[in-house]
Design a protein around this motif. Structure first.
Motif, PDB file in Angstrom:
ATOM      1  N   ASP A   1      -7.933  -8.555  11.332  1.00  0.00           N
ATOM      2  CA  ASP A   1      -8.441  -9.430  10.695  1.00  0.00           C
ATOM      3  C   ASP A   1      -7.463 -10.109   9.748  1.00  0.00           C
ATOM      4  OD1 ASP A   1      -8.951  -8.151   8.314  1.00  0.00           O
ATOM      5  OD2 ASP A   1     -10.662  -7.052   9.691  1.00  0.00           O
ATOM      6  N   ALA A   2      -7.950 -11.291   9.002  1.00  0.00           N
ATOM      7  CA  ALA A   2      -7.049 -11.819   8.094  1.00  0.00           C
ATOM      8  C   ALA A   2      -6.726 -11.040   6.891  1.00  0.00           C
ATOM      9  CB  ALA A   2      -7.386 -13.433   7.937  1.00  0.00           C
ATOM     10  N   GLU A   3      -7.966 -10.313   6.624  1.00  0.00           N
ATOM     11  CA  GLU A   3      -8.078  -9.509   5.407  1.00  0.00           C
ATOM     12  C   GLU A   3      -7.354  -8.441   5.389  1.00  0.00           C
ATOM     13  OE1 GLU A   3     -11.426  -7.246   2.614  1.00  0.00           O
ATOM     14  OE2 GLU A   3     -12.153  -8.137   4.428  1.00  0.00           O
ATOM     15  N   THR A   4      -7.208  -7.562   6.562  1.00  0.00           N
ATOM     16  CA  THR A   4      -6.330  -6.460   6.653  1.00  0.00           C
ATOM     17  C   THR A   4      -4.984  -7.043   6.667  1.00  0.00           C
ATOM     18  OG1 THR A   4      -8.197  -5.481   8.231  1.00  0.00           O
ATOM     19  CG2 THR A   4      -5.675  -4.648   8.373  1.00  0.00           C
ATOM     20  N   VAL A   5      -4.668  -7.830   7.259  1.00  0.00           N
ATOM     21  CA  VAL A   5      -2.887  -8.604   7.031  1.00  0.00           C
ATOM     22  C   VAL A   5      -2.858  -8.952   5.647  1.00  0.00           C
ATOM     23  CG1 VAL A   5      -1.367 -10.376   7.918  1.00  0.00           C
ATOM     24  CG2 VAL A   5      -2.955  -9.459   9.563  1.00  0.00           C
ATOM     25  N   ALA A   6      -3.635  -9.365   4.901  1.00  0.00           N
ATOM     26  CA  ALA A   6      -3.366  -9.445   3.544  1.00  0.00           C
ATOM     27  C   ALA A   6      -3.263  -8.394   3.077  1.00  0.00           C
ATOM     28  CB  ALA A   6      -4.284 -10.438   3.026  1.00  0.00           C
TER      29      ALA A   6
ATOM     30  N   ARG B   1       0.277  -6.838   3.637  1.00  0.00           N
ATOM     31  CA  ARG B   1       1.158  -7.600   2.876  1.00  0.00           C
ATOM     32  C   ARG B   1       1.408  -7.231   1.534  1.00  0.00           C
ATOM     33  NH1 ARG B   1      -0.514 -12.375   3.865  1.00  0.00           N
ATOM     34  NH2 ARG B   1       0.361 -12.474   5.907  1.00  0.00           N
ATOM     35  N   ASP B   2      -0.003  -7.225   0.816  1.00  0.00           N
ATOM     36  CA  ASP B   2       0.080  -6.674  -0.633  1.00  0.00           C
ATOM     37  C   ASP B   2       0.653  -5.409  -0.949  1.00  0.00           C
ATOM     38  OD1 ASP B   2      -0.959  -9.253  -1.234  1.00  0.00           O
ATOM     39  OD2 ASP B   2      -3.183  -8.464  -1.473  1.00  0.00           O
ATOM     40  N   ALA B   3       0.141  -4.607  -0.170  1.00  0.00           N
ATOM     41  CA  ALA B   3       0.704  -3.157  -0.288  1.00  0.00           C
ATOM     42  C   ALA B   3       1.941  -2.923  -0.120  1.00  0.00           C
ATOM     43  CB  ALA B   3      -0.178  -2.292   0.778  1.00  0.00           C
ATOM     44  N   VAL B   4       2.829  -3.594   0.870  1.00  0.00           N
ATOM     45  CA  VAL B   4       4.182  -3.753   0.958  1.00  0.00           C
ATOM     46  C   VAL B   4       4.876  -4.259  -0.420  1.00  0.00           C
ATOM     47  CG1 VAL B   4       6.309  -4.532   2.293  1.00  0.00           C
ATOM     48  CG2 VAL B   4       4.046  -3.509   3.426  1.00  0.00           C
ATOM     49  N   SER B   5       4.376  -5.234  -0.852  1.00  0.00           N
ATOM     50  CA  SER B   5       4.906  -5.883  -2.017  1.00  0.00           C
ATOM     51  C   SER B   5       4.953  -4.933  -3.307  1.00  0.00           C
ATOM     52  CB  SER B   5       4.083  -7.442  -2.322  1.00  0.00           C
ATOM     53  OG  SER B   5       4.242  -8.196  -1.324  1.00  0.00           O
ATOM     54  N   LEU B   6       3.401  -4.373  -3.286  1.00  0.00           N
ATOM     55  CA  LEU B   6       3.548  -3.465  -4.062  1.00  0.00           C
ATOM     56  C   LEU B   6       4.565  -2.204  -4.184  1.00  0.00           C
ATOM     57  CD1 LEU B   6       1.854  -2.295  -6.698  1.00  0.00           C
ATOM     58  CD2 LEU B   6       0.343  -1.319  -5.081  1.00  0.00           C
ATOM     59  N   VAL B   7       4.564  -1.865  -3.045  1.00  0.00           N
ATOM     60  CA  VAL B   7       5.696  -0.512  -2.941  1.00  0.00           C
ATOM     61  C   VAL B   7       7.170  -1.111  -3.394  1.00  0.00           C
ATOM     62  CG1 VAL B   7       6.966   0.790  -1.162  1.00  0.00           C
ATOM     63  CG2 VAL B   7       4.270   0.859  -1.196  1.00  0.00           C
ATOM     64  N   GLU B   8       7.632  -2.556  -3.263  1.00  0.00           N
ATOM     65  CA  GLU B   8       8.795  -3.141  -3.413  1.00  0.00           C
ATOM     66  C   GLU B   8       8.947  -3.200  -4.775  1.00  0.00           C
ATOM     67  OE1 GLU B   8       8.706  -6.556  -1.180  1.00  0.00           O
ATOM     68  OE2 GLU B   8       9.978  -5.443   0.622  1.00  0.00           O
ATOM     69  N   ARG B   9       7.804  -3.523  -5.317  1.00  0.00           N
ATOM     70  CA  ARG B   9       7.685  -3.769  -7.003  1.00  0.00           C
ATOM     71  C   ARG B   9       7.858  -2.432  -7.695  1.00  0.00           C
ATOM     72  NH1 ARG B   9       3.469  -7.178  -6.297  1.00  0.00           N
ATOM     73  NH2 ARG B   9       2.178  -5.745  -6.994  1.00  0.00           N
ATOM     74  N   LYS B  10       7.302  -1.308  -7.243  1.00  0.00           N
ATOM     75  CA  LYS B  10       7.213  -0.207  -7.962  1.00  0.00           C
ATOM     76  C   LYS B  10       8.364   0.671  -7.693  1.00  0.00           C
ATOM     77  CE  LYS B  10       3.900   1.364  -9.975  1.00  0.00           C
ATOM     78  NZ  LYS B  10       3.671   1.272 -11.232  1.00  0.00           N
ATOM     79  N   THR B  11       9.163   0.403  -6.601  1.00  0.00           N
ATOM     80  CA  THR B  11      10.545   1.499  -6.269  1.00  0.00           C
ATOM     81  C   THR B  11      11.980   0.475  -6.322  1.00  0.00           C
ATOM     82  OG1 THR B  11      10.215   0.570  -3.943  1.00  0.00           O
ATOM     83  CG2 THR B  11       8.963   2.820  -4.435  1.00  0.00           C
ATOM     84  N   GLY B  12      11.702  -0.920  -6.550  1.00  0.00           N
ATOM     85  CA  GLY B  12      12.780  -1.510  -6.764  1.00  0.00           C
ATOM     86  C   GLY B  12      13.352  -2.089  -5.390  1.00  0.00           C
TER      87      GLY B  12
END
Length: 215
Positions: free
Chosen positions: A193-198, A201-212
Motif C-alpha cells: 500500500d502507499a503508506e508502506t511505500v512512503a 522511502r522515509d526510512a531510507v532517507s533517514l538512514v542517509e541523513r544519519k550516516t552521510g
C-alpha cells in the motif's frame, strides 16, 4: 537457507534421481575443494561450535549461511548448510562421492552434533505461516569498551510463543536490504500500500541523513 542442488529440502523422502545425483556430486566436490586448505575444517568446526553454544543462538543461526559463505565462498557455504540439514536419504549420497575421508567424517560428525538444532531454527525462520506478529526495538550494548547499536527482533508464533533475535545494527540493515532485494522482483501493484511505500522511502532517507553520503 538451503542447499543449491535440486531436492535438498528437509522434506524429501525419496532418493535423488540421475540428474540430481550429478548436481549433488558437483556441489560436494566444490565444497571439498573449498575446505582443502590446512586449518579450514577446524575453522568451520569452531564457527559451528560458537553458533550452537551461543546464548544468542537464534540470531547467530540467522546469519550462519552468510558467515560460511564469507569463509568458504557463496556456493560452498550454501552447500554446507544444506548438508547439515538435508534429509538423511539425501545425506547418505555423500558416501558415493570421492572426497577425502577426513571431510566425510567431519560432515557426519557435524550433522550429528549440529544438524537438528540448526534445522529446527531454520525451519521456524523459513515458515511464514508460523508468525502472527513482530516487534522491533533498539538497544546499546557495551562490547570491549565500545558502544554498539543493536536491534532486538521479536517474532510471535501462532501459539503466542515469542522468539527473540538480538544482533548488531549492521546485521538487521543487511537483512532488510536482502528482504527488499528478494521481494522486489516479484511484487505486484496491489502487494504494497502507499503508506508502506512512503514509510520505506522515509526510512531510507533517514538512514542517509544519519550516516552521510555513500558513493
Amino acid at each position: 537457507m538451503r542447499a543449491a542442488w535440486p531436492g535438498a529440502s528437509a522434506t524429501i523422502a525419496t532418493m535423488l534421481d540421475h540428474e540430481e545425483k550429478f548436481l549433488f556430486k558437483e556441489e560436494i566436490l566444490h565444497l571439498s575443494s573449498a575446505v582443502a586448505e590446512p586449518g579450514i575444517l577446524d575453522n568451520v568446526e569452531d564457527l559451528l561450535t560458537d553458533v550452537i553454544t551461543s546464548p544468542r543462538f537464534d540470531s547467530e543461526v540467522f546469519t550462519l549461511e552468510r558467515s560460511l559463505q564469507v569463509m568458504l565462498g557463496p556456493r560452498a557455504g550454501t552447500t554446507l548448510v544444506g548438508l547439515l540439514t538435508v534429509a538423511p536419504e539425501v545425506f547418505d549420497e555423500v558416501a558415493e562421492v570421492r572426497i577425502p575421508s577426513e571431510l566425510h567424517e567431519r560432515l557426519i560428525a557435524w550433522r550429528a552434533r549440529f544438524g537438528l538444532a540448526i534445522d529446527n531454527a531454520l525451519n521456524f525462520l523459513n515458515n511464514p505461516d508460523g508468525i502472527q506478529g513482530h516487534n522491533f526495538a533498539t538497544q546499546v550494548a557495551h562490547v570491549e569498551e565500545r558502544r554498539v547499536l543493536q536491534g532486538r527482533l521479536t517474532l510471535v508464533r501462532y501459539n503466542n510463543e515469542p522468539q527473540f533475535f538480538v544482533a548488531d545494527a549492521g546485521v538487521f540493515l543487511g537483512l532488510v536490504t536482502d528482504i527488499l532485494e528478494r521481494l522486489g522482483p516479484y511484487l505486484e501493484p496491489e502487494a504494497v500500500d502507499a503508506e508502506t511505500v512512503a514509510r520505506l522511502r522515509d526510512a531510507v532517507s533517514l538512514v542517509e541523513r544519519k550516516t552521510g553520503p555513500h558513493g
